[in-house]
Motif scaffolding. Structure first.
Motif, PDB file in Angstrom:
ATOM      1  N   ALA A  49      44.308  70.653  86.761  1.00  0.00           N
ATOM      2  CA  ALA A  49      44.303  69.625  87.805  1.00  0.00           C
ATOM      3  C   ALA A  49      45.518  68.702  87.675  1.00  0.00           C
ATOM      4  O   ALA A  49      46.138  68.337  88.677  1.00  0.00           O
ATOM      5  CB  ALA A  49      43.015  68.815  87.744  1.00  0.00           C
ATOM      6  N   LEU A  50      45.874  68.348  86.441  1.00  0.00           N
ATOM      7  CA  LEU A  50      47.058  67.510  86.226  1.00  0.00           C
ATOM      8  C   LEU A  50      48.327  68.235  86.681  1.00  0.00           C
ATOM      9  O   LEU A  50      49.194  67.643  87.332  1.00  0.00           O
ATOM     10  CB  LEU A  50      47.198  67.133  84.742  1.00  0.00           C
ATOM     11  CG  LEU A  50      46.131  66.239  84.136  1.00  0.00           C
ATOM     12  CD1 LEU A  50      46.387  66.043  82.641  1.00  0.00           C
ATOM     13  CD2 LEU A  50      46.061  64.897  84.839  1.00  0.00           C
ATOM     14  N   GLU A  52      48.543  70.636  88.894  1.00  0.00           N
ATOM     15  CA  GLU A  52      48.539  70.756  90.354  1.00  0.00           C
ATOM     16  C   GLU A  52      48.951  69.458  91.024  1.00  0.00           C
ATOM     17  O   GLU A  52      49.573  69.473  92.070  1.00  0.00           O
ATOM     18  CB  GLU A  52      47.187  71.247  90.834  1.00  0.00           C
ATOM     19  CG  GLU A  52      46.985  72.720  90.516  1.00  0.00           C
ATOM     20  CD  GLU A  52      45.616  73.242  90.900  1.00  0.00           C
ATOM     21  OE1 GLU A  52      44.896  72.558  91.656  1.00  0.00           O
ATOM     22  OE2 GLU A  52      45.273  74.341  90.436  1.00  0.00           O
ATOM     23  N   GLU A  53      48.623  68.311  90.404  1.00  0.00           N
ATOM     24  CA  GLU A  53      49.087  67.023  90.921  1.00  0.00           C
ATOM     25  C   GLU A  53      50.603  66.964  90.945  1.00  0.00           C
ATOM     26  O   GLU A  53      51.192  66.295  91.793  1.00  0.00           O
ATOM     27  CB  GLU A  53      48.591  65.867  90.038  1.00  0.00           C
ATOM     28  CG  GLU A  53      47.239  65.340  90.378  1.00  0.00           C
ATOM     29  CD  GLU A  53      46.911  64.110  89.539  1.00  0.00           C
ATOM     30  OE1 GLU A  53      47.676  63.119  89.586  1.00  0.00           O
ATOM     31  OE2 GLU A  53      45.893  64.152  88.836  1.00  0.00           O
ATOM     32  N   VAL A 138      48.650  62.419  83.523  1.00  0.00           N
ATOM     33  CA  VAL A 138      49.653  63.064  84.355  1.00  0.00           C
ATOM     34  C   VAL A 138      51.036  62.458  84.134  1.00  0.00           C
ATOM     35  O   VAL A 138      52.049  63.151  84.184  1.00  0.00           O
ATOM     36  CB  VAL A 138      49.242  63.056  85.852  1.00  0.00           C
ATOM     37  CG1 VAL A 138      49.328  61.662  86.444  1.00  0.00           C
ATOM     38  CG2 VAL A 138      50.081  64.033  86.659  1.00  0.00           C
TER      39      VAL A 138
END
Length: 156
Positions: A49-50, A52-53, A138
């Motif tokens: 998820a990080l 993809e951010e 992130v």
């Protein structure tokens, strides 16, 4: 400098290190790919998820041999690997070095929840570009990717 990034997507700097130095992140329109090696499914989901951010395509795997085959077949830009067992990480780095002499080697970033300075040094000497302590957010991940040359940052 801007001519270098004509085909780039600019992401505004909101995090403290970028704002402090007047940097903004520019991600090339070509998708950056990452191989994530970690045995824990929950950790893989969080780190994916990080990534993809940051606009990075992530493929997560558990097995080193499977990851090595994937890296040789697909040549990811970066390998993010859990290194709580330093011998396992060193073995992967050694195999990666031996098998990817003709193709470009990906940037390897190791991370661990607990590691000694000796473990960090061994990882870097074995071929890792960076070593991070987990948990990380992130902002730190982005900083390490910029620092290792996977992502580009330029003055605002």
């Amino acid at each position: 400098m801007d001519k270098l990034f004509n085909n780039s997507l600019t992401i505004k700097a909101q995090d403290s290190w970028k704002a402090r130095y007047g940097l903004r992140l520019r991600v090339k329109t070509v998708m950056v790919s990452c191989l994530l090696l970690d045995e824990k499914e929950l950790v893989c989901a969080r780190i994916s998820a990080l990534l993809e951010e940051l606009g990075i395509h992530c493929t997560a795997m558990v097995d080193i041999q499977e990851g090595l085959r994937f890296a040789n077949a697909n040549t990811p830009d970066v390998v993010l690997m859990e290194a709580s067992t330093v011998p396992r990480a060193k073995e992967f780095l050694r195999l990666m070095r031996n098998q990817s002499r003709d193709t470009g080697r990906p940037v390897v970033i190791l991370y661990a929840t607990s590691a000694t300075m000796s473990d960090m040094g061994e990882g870097i000497l074995s071929g890792a570009s960076e070593f991070m302590m987990a948990p990380f957010d992130v902002s730190l991940l982005e900083f390490k990717l910029v620092q290792s040359g996977v992502l580009a940052a330029c003055a605002a």
